[in-house]
Design a protein around this motif. Structure first.
Motif, PDB file in Angstrom:
ATOM      1  N   GLU A 299      27.510   8.709  12.470  1.00 39.48           N
ATOM      2  CA  GLU A 299      26.145   8.359  12.110  1.00 39.48           C
ATOM      3  C   GLU A 299      25.888   8.852  10.689  1.00 39.48           C
ATOM      4  OE1 GLU A 299      23.332   9.941  14.864  1.00 39.48           O
ATOM      5  OE2 GLU A 299      24.454   9.283  16.621  1.00 39.48           O
ATOM      6  N   ALA A 300      25.135   8.078   9.936  1.00 42.15           N
ATOM      7  CA  ALA A 300      24.783   8.490   8.583  1.00 42.15           C
ATOM      8  C   ALA A 300      23.533   7.742   8.158  1.00 42.15           C
ATOM      9  CB  ALA A 300      25.922   8.209   7.600  1.00 42.15           C
ATOM     10  N   THR A 301      22.691   8.413   7.410  1.00 38.87           N
ATOM     11  CA  THR A 301      21.428   7.834   6.958  1.00 38.87           C
ATOM     12  C   THR A 301      21.610   7.128   5.619  1.00 38.87           C
ATOM     13  OG1 THR A 301      20.169   9.574   8.069  1.00 38.87           O
ATOM     14  CG2 THR A 301      19.027   8.325   6.345  1.00 38.87           C
ATOM     15  N   HIS A 302      21.184   5.869   5.574  1.00 40.09           N
ATOM     16  CA  HIS A 302      21.311   5.077   4.354  1.00 40.09           C
ATOM     17  C   HIS A 302      20.141   5.349   3.413  1.00 40.09           C
ATOM     18  CE1 HIS A 302      21.120   0.864   2.326  1.00 40.09           C
ATOM     19  NE2 HIS A 302      21.828   1.699   1.597  1.00 40.09           N
ATOM     20  N   VAL A 303      20.475   5.635   2.148  1.00 39.65           N
ATOM     21  CA  VAL A 303      19.462   5.844   1.116  1.00 39.65           C
ATOM     22  C   VAL A 303      19.691   4.812   0.016  1.00 39.65           C
ATOM     23  CG1 VAL A 303      18.405   7.469  -0.494  1.00 39.65           C
ATOM     24  CG2 VAL A 303      19.489   8.331   1.613  1.00 39.65           C
ATOM     25  N   PRO A 304      18.922   3.711   0.026  1.00 37.53           N
ATOM     26  CA  PRO A 304      19.114   2.688  -1.010  1.00 37.53           C
ATOM     27  C   PRO A 304      18.439   3.074  -2.325  1.00 37.53           C
ATOM     28  CG  PRO A 304      17.427   1.992   0.544  1.00 37.53           C
ATOM     29  CD  PRO A 304      17.946   3.310   1.045  1.00 37.53           C
ATOM     30  N   TYR A 305      19.107   2.768  -3.428  1.00 33.48           N
ATOM     31  CA  TYR A 305      18.579   3.052  -4.767  1.00 33.48           C
ATOM     32  C   TYR A 305      18.437   1.741  -5.534  1.00 33.48           C
ATOM     33  CZ  TYR A 305      19.859   7.986  -4.018  1.00 33.48           C
ATOM     34  OH  TYR A 305      19.961   9.269  -3.528  1.00 33.48           O
ATOM     35  N   ARG A 306      17.749   1.800  -6.651  1.00 34.78           N
ATOM     36  CA  ARG A 306      17.575   0.599  -7.485  1.00 34.78           C
ATOM     37  C   ARG A 306      18.812   0.300  -8.322  1.00 34.78           C
ATOM     38  NH1 ARG A 306      12.840  -1.807  -8.223  1.00 34.78           N
ATOM     39  NH2 ARG A 306      13.442  -2.474 -10.318  1.00 34.78           N
ATOM     40  N   GLY A 307      19.596   1.333  -8.626  1.00 32.88           N
ATOM     41  CA  GLY A 307      20.767   1.114  -9.469  1.00 32.88           C
ATOM     42  C   GLY A 307      21.823   2.171  -9.253  1.00 32.88           C
ATOM     43  N   GLY A 308      23.042   1.872  -9.711  1.00 34.36           N
ATOM     44  CA  GLY A 308      24.157   2.781  -9.507  1.00 34.36           C
ATOM     45  C   GLY A 308      24.008   4.111 -10.207  1.00 34.36           C
ATOM     46  N   SER A 309      23.372   4.127 -11.380  1.00 31.02           N
ATOM     47  CA  SER A 309      23.220   5.380 -12.120  1.00 31.02           C
ATOM     48  C   SER A 309      22.377   6.387 -11.340  1.00 31.02           C
ATOM     49  CB  SER A 309      22.587   5.116 -13.490  1.00 31.02           C
ATOM     50  OG  SER A 309      21.301   4.529 -13.352  1.00 31.02           O
ATOM     51  N   GLU A 310      21.410   5.885 -10.594  1.00 34.47           N
ATOM     52  CA  GLU A 310      20.562   6.766  -9.787  1.00 34.47           C
ATOM     53  C   GLU A 310      21.350   7.364  -8.623  1.00 34.47           C
ATOM     54  OE1 GLU A 310      17.203   4.483  -8.587  1.00 34.47           O
ATOM     55  OE2 GLU A 310      16.633   3.954 -10.638  1.00 34.47           O
TER      56      GLU A 310
ATOM     57  N   PHE B 267      21.615  -8.192 -10.880  1.00 31.91           N
ATOM     58  CA  PHE B 267      21.735  -6.744 -10.700  1.00 31.91           C
ATOM     59  C   PHE B 267      21.466  -6.042 -12.024  1.00 31.91           C
ATOM     60  CE2 PHE B 267      24.581  -8.785  -7.619  1.00 31.91           C
ATOM     61  CZ  PHE B 267      24.032  -8.307  -6.434  1.00 31.91           C
ATOM     62  N   GLY B 268      21.210  -4.743 -11.948  1.00 27.66           N
ATOM     63  CA  GLY B 268      20.837  -3.978 -13.121  1.00 27.66           C
ATOM     64  C   GLY B 268      21.949  -3.829 -14.141  1.00 27.66           C
TER      65      GLY B 268
ATOM     66  N   VAL C  99      16.671  -8.847 -11.566  1.00 32.56           N
ATOM     67  CA  VAL C  99      16.948  -8.047 -10.374  1.00 32.56           C
ATOM     68  C   VAL C  99      15.835  -8.178  -9.335  1.00 32.56           C
ATOM     69  CG1 VAL C  99      18.248  -6.417 -11.787  1.00 32.56           C
ATOM     70  CG2 VAL C  99      15.848  -5.963 -11.299  1.00 32.56           C
ATOM     71  N   GLY C 100      16.144  -7.682  -8.131  1.00 33.41           N
ATOM     72  CA  GLY C 100      15.148  -7.611  -7.078  1.00 33.41           C
ATOM     73  C   GLY C 100      15.589  -8.284  -5.803  1.00 33.41           C
ATOM     74  N   ALA C 101      15.121  -7.737  -4.679  1.00 36.24           N
ATOM     75  CA  ALA C 101      15.358  -8.306  -3.347  1.00 36.24           C
ATOM     76  C   ALA C 101      16.839  -8.549  -3.080  1.00 36.24           C
ATOM     77  CB  ALA C 101      14.567  -9.593  -3.164  1.00 36.24           C
ATOM     78  N   GLY C 102      17.657  -7.536  -3.362  1.00 38.00           N
ATOM     79  CA  GLY C 102      19.078  -7.627  -3.061  1.00 38.00           C
ATOM     80  C   GLY C 102      19.816  -8.703  -3.829  1.00 38.00           C
ATOM     81  N   GLY C 103      19.307  -9.026  -5.018  1.00 38.53           N
ATOM     82  CA  GLY C 103      19.957 -10.046  -5.843  1.00 38.53           C
ATOM     83  C   GLY C 103      19.488 -11.453  -5.562  1.00 38.53           C
ATOM     84  N   THR C 104      18.577 -11.619  -4.591  1.00 39.11           N
ATOM     85  CA  THR C 104      18.174 -12.969  -4.196  1.00 39.11           C
ATOM     86  C   THR C 104      17.188 -13.613  -5.168  1.00 39.11           C
ATOM     87  OG1 THR C 104      16.373 -12.141  -2.781  1.00 39.11           O
ATOM     88  CG2 THR C 104      18.540 -12.427  -1.762  1.00 39.11           C
ATOM     89  N   ILE C 105      16.445 -12.809  -5.914  1.00 41.82           N
ATOM     90  CA  ILE C 105      15.481 -13.391  -6.863  1.00 41.82           C
ATOM     91  C   ILE C 105      16.210 -14.128  -7.985  1.00 41.82           C
ATOM     92  CG2 ILE C 105      13.716 -12.850  -8.593  1.00 41.82           C
ATOM     93  CD1 ILE C 105      12.773 -10.586  -6.781  1.00 41.82           C
ATOM     94  N   GLY C 106      17.184 -13.464  -8.587  1.00 37.83           N
ATOM     95  CA  GLY C 106      17.961 -14.107  -9.636  1.00 37.83           C
ATOM     96  C   GLY C 106      18.780 -15.271  -9.113  1.00 37.83           C
TER      97      GLY C 106
END
Length: 320
Positions: free
Chosen positions: A176-187, A36-37, A67-74
């Motif tokens: 109901e709620a729309t999910h908005v995924p980001y690359r990191g927590g700061s964003e 993770f970042g 990082v990448g692919a939900g932590g699966t790359i590392g």
């Protein structure tokens, strides 16, 4: 010399070599992969512990944020690395979501990784922009139900621990709620502060300064008991949301074939560091509670949570 004797000799040599490596471990630098970042809770907590652990082991621990692919790359990189104790993985409870989200992982969590050390666990806390009209979680749910599809929430990626907390909350609240995924927590924090999304189940350590400064509003914690640092913020059950409890944990893993002697050494050194008063105080400031469990108990926890998280992912219709 017949084949059986030759094979016995080979096995004996391999075992002797493995024992020798374990006896001298660690004799050089150790690489810790964090999938993770930098700056995320899953990064900050291990870094804090590894700084002190390196001193205890007498060898430097160099961190690589892969990082990448939900932590699966590392995670895959560590699972496939040499099982010599010189490549370790620091992960979070998000580890248990990957098998249900990525059908072609390239590794099997239970078969290819061995648990070593539980660093601790923490609550996530649901935060919202202070510009929103709701002041309590009940008011938020009422608004969300009155305007289906109008609510959005952020996470640090599909299947992340904060995403799982949000999905549990949605199911329990019936919204109901729309999910908005980001690359990191700061964003995510930037968009919460800017009012561009409606809520975020933020790791407690990150959320506390923002809450204390009045920059965000805290509505509910994700754990069965209230957070000591947020005594006025209710738990899910206290507001009638059964089944919404979740906590984020942080742990250390190694390739499954790592000699048991090395696993035991690393576990013992890590446990010693975690029980030091100074470390306890530092983790407490981050909202992290330590728990003394064995590697075997941690393996069992991962198996249980992988199954439970898989059921949640199916029920919520989460897809990568």
């Amino acid at each position: 010399m017949n084949k059986a004797v030759k094979w016995s000799c080979v096995v004996a040599m391999v075992l002797a070599s493995s024992a020798a490596r374990a006896e001298t471990w660690p004799s050089r630098l150790i690489k810790a992969v964090i999938p993770f970042g930098a700056g995320s809770a899953a990064d900050v907590v291990p870094r804090l512990v590894f700084d002190r652990l390196a001193i205890e082991l007498g060898q430097p621990i160099v961190i690589e944020n892969r990082v990448g692919a939900g932590g699966t790359i590392g995670t895959a990189a560590v699972a496939k690395s040499d099982p010599d104790g010189y490549t370790i993985l620091a992960h979070s409870s998000a580890l248990t979501a990957a098998p249900s989200l990525f059908p072609n992982l390239g590794y099997d969590t239970a078969r290819d990784l061995a648990s070593v050390l539980m660093l601790g666990s923490s609550a996530n806390v649901m935060i919202t922009p202070v510009t929103r009209p709701w002041k309590t979680v009940q008011e938020f749910i009422t608004e969300a139900k009155a305007k289906p599809g109008s609510i959005s929430f952020g996470s640090v990626g599909i299947g992340s621990a904060v995403h799982i907390s949000s999905e549990k909350f949605k199911l329990a609240a019936g919204i109901e709620a729309t999910h908005v995924p980001y690359r990191g927590g700061s964003e995510v924090i930037t968009d919460i502060l800017g009012g561009r999304i409606d809520f975020y189940f933020c790791p407690l350590a990150t959320a506390l300064p923002l809450i204390r400064e009045g920059r965000v509003r805290a509505l509910v914690v994700s754990t069965p008991k209230r957070a000591a640092d947020l005594p006025d913020v209710p738990t899910p059950e206290e507001v009638g949301l059964k089944g919404a409890d979740s906590a984020i944990w942080f742990g250390v893993f190694v390739p499954a074939k790592t000699p048991r002697e090395i696993v035991d050494k690393l576990h013992a050194a890590g446990t010693k560091v975690l029980t030091e008063p100074a470390m306890q105080e530092s983790l407490k400031k981050l909202g992290v509670e330590t728990s003394a469990i064995t590697p075997e108990e941690m393996d069992a926890l991962v198996v249980r949570e992988t199954e439970a998280t898989g059921e949640l992912i199916k029920a919520a219709g989460i897809k990568q």
